[in-house]
Design a protein around this motif. Structure first.
Motif, mmCIF file in Angstrom:
data_model
loop_
_atom_site.group_PDB
_atom_site.id
_atom_site.type_symbol
_atom_site.label_atom_id
_atom_site.label_comp_id
_atom_site.label_asym_id
_atom_site.label_seq_id
_atom_site.Cartn_x
_atom_site.Cartn_y
_atom_site.Cartn_z
ATOM 1 N N HIS A 12 11.304 -8.821 -3.257
ATOM 2 C CA HIS A 12 10.253 -9.839 -3.238
ATOM 3 C C HIS A 12 9.063 -9.516 -4.142
ATOM 4 O O HIS A 12 8.066 -10.239 -4.123
ATOM 5 N N PHE A 13 9.173 -8.446 -4.926
ATOM 6 C CA PHE A 13 8.089 -8.124 -5.849
ATOM 7 C C PHE A 13 7.999 -9.219 -6.914
ATOM 8 O O PHE A 13 8.992 -9.587 -7.536
ATOM 9 N N GLY A 14 6.789 -9.735 -7.091
ATOM 10 C CA GLY A 14 6.583 -10.770 -8.087
ATOM 11 C C GLY A 14 6.783 -12.176 -7.569
ATOM 12 O O GLY A 14 6.501 -13.143 -8.285
ATOM 13 N N THR A 15 7.243 -12.323 -6.315
ATOM 14 C CA THR A 15 7.363 -13.647 -5.706
ATOM 15 C C THR A 15 6.556 -13.643 -4.401
ATOM 16 O O THR A 15 5.379 -13.977 -4.417
ATOM 17 N N ARG A 16 7.171 -13.241 -3.291
ATOM 18 C CA ARG A 16 6.417 -13.212 -2.035
ATOM 19 C C ARG A 16 5.324 -12.154 -2.044
ATOM 20 O O ARG A 16 4.309 -12.294 -1.345
ATOM 21 N N LEU A 17 5.513 -11.088 -2.821
ATOM 22 C CA LEU A 17 4.524 -10.014 -2.909
ATOM 23 C C LEU A 17 3.909 -10.025 -4.293
ATOM 24 O O LEU A 17 4.627 -9.995 -5.294
ATOM 25 N N ASP A 18 2.578 -10.084 -4.367
ATOM 26 C CA ASP A 18 1.933 -10.186 -5.674
ATOM 27 C C ASP A 18 2.008 -8.863 -6.435
ATOM 28 O O ASP A 18 2.394 -7.829 -5.891
ATOM 29 N N GLU A 19 1.624 -8.927 -7.708
ATOM 30 C CA GLU A 19 1.790 -7.763 -8.578
ATOM 31 C C GLU A 19 0.951 -6.577 -8.122
ATOM 32 O O GLU A 19 1.429 -5.441 -8.128
ATOM 33 N N ARG A 20 -0.279 -6.807 -7.743
ATOM 34 C CA ARG A 20 -1.149 -5.689 -7.331
ATOM 35 C C ARG A 20 -0.571 -4.980 -6.105
ATOM 36 O O ARG A 20 -0.526 -3.742 -6.060
ATOM 37 N N SER A 21 -0.137 -5.755 -5.113
ATOM 38 C CA SER A 21 0.451 -5.146 -3.914
ATOM 39 C C SER A 21 1.739 -4.399 -4.253
ATOM 40 O O SER A 21 2.012 -3.324 -3.711
ATOM 41 N N SER A 22 2.529 -4.972 -5.163
ATOM 42 C CA SER A 22 3.772 -4.318 -5.589
ATOM 43 C C SER A 22 3.473 -2.992 -6.278
ATOM 44 O O SER A 22 4.138 -1.973 -6.016
ATOM 45 N N PHE A 23 2.506 -2.988 -7.171
ATOM 46 C CA PHE A 23 2.118 -1.756 -7.857
ATOM 47 C C PHE A 23 1.668 -0.695 -6.861
ATOM 48 O O PHE A 23 2.028 0.485 -6.982
ATOM 49 N N ASP A 24 0.868 -1.100 -5.868
ATOM 50 C CA ASP A 24 0.360 -0.146 -4.873
ATOM 51 C C ASP A 24 1.512 0.508 -4.111
ATOM 52 O O ASP A 24 1.499 1.730 -3.860
#
Length: 315
Positions: A12-24
């Motif tokens: 869900h990275f890049g869809t349900r989860l935004d980029e900043r949260s994914s990076f973290d």
């Protein structure tokens, strides 16, 4: 730093989860010793207005680009075969596993990931239209050129896996050495539909586990290891297919062992998988740091023989 037997699921990275949260989450995973990152070229086409996948790979690629040196510390795993192409409804319009489809898809994945190699390349769904020899040959070409490292298959029947491996062996080619299937401590009733699971051959049956156990070249990766939160969350009840006597006994044993160890049932499940024979690599998708930390602690947990025996005997 000690590495951990856990793959970070990034569906869900890049869809349900935004980029900043994914990076973290990626940063926290690597800082804790995590190396295995699992994605697919089709993630997550069903969540994007375009109807196409690639969002997860793009996020991982941008993360790697902003962190020089990290690429050599991580193990990238992605998949081919399930990305929708053209008109029609999925899965009828998926790209499949023909040689041209594989060769085009791997280049697209490399571009999105911003890398020159993929450490583990999976065929996502079987394709009975493309000749199996063509699929196996195309994958072997990628392995031979160094474009990919290991080869794996997800959601394939065991007989097709073995047939593909025999083709590879008879030609002196690289072949499948990893299976990715749905697997957890609890099991549904046989031949009972499970909502949200579209793959007929997507289960790690007892036969599959025995197959992996009998061949030291093979490893098993498990998705949906935590049953979408059903072990610990009242708002995520088990599907009806899991409502049978063995589930009752296994949940009782799981609750007892977790209580005795002072850990969550999720952590016991991950420890049971990681410490089994064969050892299983769980792919865990998380949406926050608390969930990630729980998963990391779970695979680090070592069950005693007594606890494992009690869990195994309960159903």
């Amino acid at each position: 730093m000690t590495t951990v037997n856990l793959a970070l699921g990034t569906m869900h990275f890049g869809t349900r989860l935004d980029e900043r949260s994914s990076f973290d989450l990626l940063d926290r995973f690597v800082a804790a010793g995590g190396t295995m990152i699992d994605t697919a070229n089709c993630y997550a086409f069903w969540s994007d207005p375009s109807g196409a996948g690639g969002q997860s790979e793009r996020v991982i690629g941008r993360w790697l680009a902003r962190r020089p040196g990290v690429r050599d510390r991580v193990y990238l795993s992605t998949k081919v075969g399930a990305e929708p192409i053209g008109a029609g409804e999925w899965p009828g319009n998926r790209e499949g596993l023909s040689a041209p489809a594989i060769k085009a898809a791997v280049q697209d994945s490399l571009r999105r990931l911003g890398t020159d190699r993929i450490d583990l390349y999976w065929t996502h769904m079987e394709d009975r239209v493309a000749p199996l020899e063509d699929t196996v040959g195309a994958l072997a070409d990628l392995a031979g050129s160094g474009t990919v490292g290991r080869l794996g298959c997800s959601n394939h029947p065991t007989w097709r896996v073995e047939r593909a491996r025999q083709i590879a062996r008879s030609n002196g080619w690289a072949g499948y050495t990893a299976l990715q299937l749905r697997h957890s401590y609890l099991k549904p009733r046989p031949d009972t539909p499970v909502p949200g699971h579209d793959h007929r051959f997507g289960w790690a049956t007892d036969e599959v586990v025995d197959y992996v156990h009998s061949d030291p070249e093979l490893t098993l990766w498990a998705y949906t290891a935590l049953l979408n939160g059903a072990y610990t969350r009242a708002d995520r009840p088990l599907p009806e297919a899991y409502r049978h006597p063995a589930t009752t006994r296994r949940m009782a044993a799981l609750t007892e062992v977790a209580g005795e160890l002072g850990v969550s049932p999720n952590q016991v499940v991950l420890a049971w998988l990681a410490g089994g024979d064969p050892a299983v690599t769980s792919i865990v998708g998380v949406s926050d740091a608390t969930q990630l930390d729980e998963a990391l602690a779970g695979v680090a947990l070592v069950l005693t023989d007594e606890h494992r025996g009690r869990l195994d005997a309960a159903g």
